[in-house]
Design a protein around this motif. Structure first.
Motif, PDB file in Angstrom:
ATOM      1  N   HIS A 127      -8.128  -0.930   4.079  1.00  0.00           N
ATOM      2  CA  HIS A 127      -7.780  -0.704   2.755  1.00  0.00           C
ATOM      3  C   HIS A 127      -6.441  -1.447   2.597  1.00  0.00           C
ATOM      4  O   HIS A 127      -5.598  -1.405   3.498  1.00  0.00           O
ATOM      5  N   ALA A 128      -6.409  -2.068   1.397  1.00  0.00           N
ATOM      6  CA  ALA A 128      -5.067  -3.024   1.120  1.00  0.00           C
ATOM      7  C   ALA A 128      -4.469  -2.171  -0.160  1.00  0.00           C
ATOM      8  O   ALA A 128      -5.020  -1.890  -1.240  1.00  0.00           O
ATOM      9  N   GLU A 129      -3.247  -2.381  -0.137  1.00  0.00           N
ATOM     10  CA  GLU A 129      -2.303  -2.284  -1.243  1.00  0.00           C
ATOM     11  C   GLU A 129      -1.738  -3.392  -1.543  1.00  0.00           C
ATOM     12  O   GLU A 129      -0.846  -3.915  -0.836  1.00  0.00           O
ATOM     13  N   ILE A 130      -1.482  -3.688  -2.808  1.00  0.00           N
ATOM     14  CA  ILE A 130      -0.935  -5.093  -3.352  1.00  0.00           C
ATOM     15  C   ILE A 130       0.281  -4.885  -4.242  1.00  0.00           C
ATOM     16  O   ILE A 130       0.037  -3.905  -5.016  1.00  0.00           O
ATOM     17  N   MET A 131       1.357  -5.226  -3.795  1.00  0.00           N
ATOM     18  CA  MET A 131       2.596  -4.973  -4.655  1.00  0.00           C
ATOM     19  C   MET A 131       2.668  -5.975  -5.781  1.00  0.00           C
ATOM     20  O   MET A 131       3.033  -7.062  -5.687  1.00  0.00           O
ATOM     21  N   VAL A 132       2.369  -5.234  -6.800  1.00  0.00           N
ATOM     22  CA  VAL A 132       2.251  -6.054  -8.182  1.00  0.00           C
ATOM     23  C   VAL A 132       3.628  -6.180  -8.895  1.00  0.00           C
ATOM     24  O   VAL A 132       3.808  -7.258  -9.620  1.00  0.00           O
ATOM     25  N   GLU A 133       4.338  -5.160  -8.644  1.00  0.00           N
ATOM     26  CA  GLU A 133       5.912  -5.350  -9.254  1.00  0.00           C
ATOM     27  C   GLU A 133       7.070  -4.186  -8.294  1.00  0.00           C
ATOM     28  O   GLU A 133       6.305  -3.490  -8.184  1.00  0.00           O
ATOM     29  N   THR A 134       8.054  -4.789  -8.261  1.00  0.00           N
ATOM     30  CA  THR A 134       9.272  -3.804  -7.824  1.00  0.00           C
ATOM     31  C   THR A 134      10.392  -3.535  -8.903  1.00  0.00           C
ATOM     32  O   THR A 134      10.665  -4.349  -9.600  1.00  0.00           O
TER      33      THR A 134
END
Length: 194
Positions: A127-134
């Motif tokens: 399972h992957a979570e991609i950080m698109v914006e902080t």
């Protein structure tokens, strides 16, 4: 005799296409007849591990090469691996088109930073979570508190005798929180929409 060029493990090749094949006729076994250029086995290179994802077309506009990702593997509970987005397909994958012709997904790859864990093997479920914006130092509300009517978004502001809905302007929206750019101040109470 066939000698492996490097240390690792052997994955026998199934000519019939993996799990969808019901018979074992395509598997290499003692006494099987082989032909020229036939793939007998694979030697996976585990020095670089890649997580292959399928991203829905509605979310591909947020993807960029080099984005940080966090990966968890079902076979290794409690472990988290870091990585980066290294490939985004230019065209939608039509592999599952016969199941749902309207579904458009783009194959995306995340290359892991660390691959030394012995439990990390090719073919495992991840399972992957991609950080698109902080977003930092911003006012945020739970996404469950946002009410949408037409193109305008509202929150229910808690008053002394009840609540009233006030229009707000949103910024970045995540899975749990949404950034509020204008509409109310920090410290004001709101209610969850239902």
């Amino acid at each position: 005799k066939i000698y492996a060029p490097t240390q690792g493990f052997v994955a026998y090749y199934n000519e019939g296409g993996g799990r969808w094949m019901m018979s074992s006729d395509g598997q290499i076994k003692e006494g099987a007849t082989v032909h020229e250029q036939q793939i007998l086995m694979q030697l996976p290179d585990t020095t670089t591990m890649i997580v292959s994802l399928r991203i829905h077309e509605a979310k591909t506009d947020k993807l960029r090469l080099g984005q940080a990702a966090t990966v968890t593997v079902e076979a290794l509970p409690g472990r988290r691996f870091t990585g980066k987005v290294t490939k985004i397909a230019a065209l939608a994958d039509s592999q599952s088109g016969w199941l749902n012709p309207d579904l458009k997904e783009y194959e995306t790859e995340v290359t892991l930073d660390e691959t030394g864990d012995p439990g990390l093997k090719p073919g495992v479920t991840a399972h992957a979570e991609i950080m698109v914006e902080t977003v930092e130092q911003a006012l945020a509300v739970p996404v469950q508190s946002i009410y949408t009517k037409g193109r305008q978004r509202y929150v229910f502001k808690d008053g002394g005798s009840g609540s009233s809905y006030v229009p707000i302007e949103l910024g970045a929206i995540g899975t749990e929180w949404a950034e509020v750019r204008s509409g109310f101040q920090a410290g004001e109470r709101i209610r969850l929409a239902f």
